[in-house]
Design a protein around this motif. Structure first.
Motif, mmCIF file in Angstrom:
data_model
loop_
_atom_site.group_PDB
_atom_site.id
_atom_site.type_symbol
_atom_site.label_atom_id
_atom_site.label_comp_id
_atom_site.label_asym_id
_atom_site.label_seq_id
_atom_site.Cartn_x
_atom_site.Cartn_y
_atom_site.Cartn_z
ATOM 1 N N TYR A 203 0.835 -1.201 0.000
ATOM 2 C CA TYR A 203 0.000 0.000 0.000
ATOM 3 C C TYR A 203 0.872 1.254 0.000
ATOM 4 C CZ TYR A 203 -3.152 3.650 1.422
ATOM 5 O OH TYR A 203 -3.836 4.823 1.467
ATOM 6 N N GLN A 206 2.614 2.927 -3.007
ATOM 7 C CA GLN A 206 1.816 3.734 -3.931
ATOM 8 C C GLN A 206 1.836 5.205 -3.554
ATOM 9 O OE1 GLN A 206 -2.086 1.658 -5.098
ATOM 10 N NE2 GLN A 206 -1.708 1.084 -2.981
ATOM 11 N N TYR B 13 -9.694 -6.447 5.054
ATOM 12 C CA TYR B 13 -9.553 -7.105 3.755
ATOM 13 C C TYR B 13 -9.220 -8.590 3.926
ATOM 14 C CZ TYR B 13 -7.977 -7.874 -1.025
ATOM 15 O OH TYR B 13 -7.823 -8.365 -2.297
ATOM 16 N N ALA B 67 -13.768 -5.935 -3.352
ATOM 17 C CA ALA B 67 -13.363 -5.182 -4.550
ATOM 18 C C ALA B 67 -12.979 -3.746 -4.178
ATOM 19 C CB ALA B 67 -14.500 -5.187 -5.571
ATOM 20 N N LYS B 68 -13.792 -3.113 -3.317
ATOM 21 C CA LYS B 68 -13.506 -1.715 -2.954
ATOM 22 C C LYS B 68 -12.217 -1.588 -2.145
ATOM 23 C CE LYS B 68 -18.132 0.257 -3.194
ATOM 24 N NZ LYS B 68 -19.380 0.491 -2.467
ATOM 25 N N GLY B 70 -9.851 -3.754 -1.923
ATOM 26 C CA GLY B 70 -8.734 -4.222 -2.757
ATOM 27 C C GLY B 70 -8.216 -3.116 -3.651
ATOM 28 N N SER B 71 -9.121 -2.313 -4.216
ATOM 29 C CA SER B 71 -8.629 -1.255 -5.098
ATOM 30 C C SER B 71 -7.936 -0.165 -4.284
ATOM 31 C CB SER B 71 -9.742 -0.721 -5.999
ATOM 32 O OG SER B 71 -10.276 0.451 -5.471
ATOM 33 N N GLY B 74 -4.440 -1.281 -3.622
ATOM 34 C CA GLY B 74 -3.578 -1.462 -4.790
ATOM 35 C C GLY B 74 -3.434 -2.902 -5.224
ATOM 36 N N LYS B 75 -4.502 -3.682 -5.089
ATOM 37 C CA LYS B 75 -4.431 -5.113 -5.376
ATOM 38 C C LYS B 75 -4.296 -5.418 -6.859
ATOM 39 C CE LYS B 75 -4.578 -6.563 -1.308
ATOM 40 N NZ LYS B 75 -3.423 -7.220 -0.733
ATOM 41 N N GLY B 76 -4.508 -4.404 -7.727
ATOM 42 C CA GLY B 76 -4.333 -4.660 -9.155
ATOM 43 C C GLY B 76 -2.865 -4.785 -9.555
ATOM 44 N N ASN B 77 -1.982 -4.210 -8.734
ATOM 45 C CA ASN B 77 -0.560 -4.199 -9.081
ATOM 46 C C ASN B 77 0.101 -5.551 -8.832
ATOM 47 O OD1 ASN B 77 -1.016 -1.509 -9.495
ATOM 48 N ND2 ASN B 77 -0.318 -0.910 -7.457
#
Lengths: 211, 211
Positions: A203, A206, B13, B67-68, B70-71, B74-77
């Motif tokens: 986290y 970022q 999370y 989903a919220k 996680g975004s 920065g879970k997409g990275n």
């Protein structure tokens, strides 16, 4: 003393023991500052609060400082520690030699698996969990490290509390909380959740902090 | 977001992923509060700051919350991690299966000892330290865990910084500090000093907190 100051004092103490082990006799505030990752002004302020005074020339006597900080940190008390759960992390801690200079001794391990506690190759004795209370009392153990899987962490913790353990270092992913015993929060619990640390790092990268 | 709130969000999370894995679809604030060790009021306040709203009945949808959050985290990275130093602690981390549910993958280990990096029994590839920069780039690695001895920690860290690593979880007893790169503090460094944690516990048990 607040917890930041305590962290600094344990760092000074560790650095002093290292400096003594390589033969030094005196140390300056800025040497300790480097070792503890703070400024020399903070070291001087901490020492002033603790009423520790250096000489004008040559800095502080290392042996004297170790004795003073050691008594603040309660180094006279027994520092016997046990490890509950002798999986990979537990075994790594049982073999770790970095505790000895700090006067911390890992004196025993515990496991519920007969294959583990019957194995004679461990560097310290490993007992079945059924002997937990007996060994804690016999060895005058105050602190336990929990490295059991998530599913058994809460049960192990409850048994440790009932055996009157004073401090717990918990590596299981369950967050363990102190209980209220005689109006005090007991035992002292530090939770180290390695996955959580990694999450936080991901986290924070970022949003890097301004220098 | 301050660091306490970040810790809570990573805990929510993690708890949500566990609840989903056992088949739950909805969750109440007080369930997350229990899992994260805070009060339900704090969960609601955090969610209000993050503009996450539950339904009047039945609580929050777990999949939506994951989903919220996680975004936000920065879970997409890519979350590829390497381990530098494959001694006992390094090996324990390489075998640890508890990272996968959080999307963290330990993808490679590094060691300077040919006996270690030639051994094919590791669960993930182990490379000689000389290939560090090449593997970091090829595998898109952002975070490294340092488990080398004290004597080589500073050197390893410097090489990681030069290889543009973004985050470091340091288990060596040396306190590593971020550097100033383009006006920001980089990399993100978390130091976990196990001996220091035990020291602090021994200190704190002398002065138990009031409940």
């Amino acid at each position: 003393m607040n917890s930041d100051m305590l962290v600094r004092i344990t760092r000074y103490y560790r650095a002093l023991n290292r400096l003594r082990s390589i033969g030094l006799e005196k140390v300056f505030a800025h040497n300790l500052a480097d070792a503890a990752g703070v400024s020399a002004a903070i070291v001087r302020k901490d020492f002033s609060i603790l009423e520790i005074h250096g000489q004008k020339r040559g800095g502080y006597e290392i042996v004297e400082l170790i004795a003073k900080l050691g008594s603040i940190l309660g180094k006279g008390n027994p520092q016997n520690v046990i490890v509950i759960g002798c999986g990979r992390i537990g075994k790594a801690l049982m073999h770790y030699s970095g505790f000895e200079p700090d006067g911390i001794r890992i004196v025993a391990g515990f496991d519920s698996d007969p294959l583990v506690y019957s194995d004679a190759s461990h560097p310290i004795p490993v007992y079945p969990l059924s002997r937990l209370e007996e060994v804690i009392e016999a060895m005058d153990v105050n602190v336990a490290i929990i490295t059991v899987p998530e599913s058994s962490a809460a049960d192990c913790y409850q048994r440790l509390v009932e055996a009157n353990i004073q401090g717990v270092l918990n590596f299981s992913p369950v967050t363990l909380k102190p209980q209220v015993i005689d109006g005090k929060l007991r035992p002292v619990v530090h939770n180290i959740n390695i996955a959580l640390e990694l999450e936080q790092i991901f986290y924070e990268i970022q949003y890097p902090k301004e220098a």
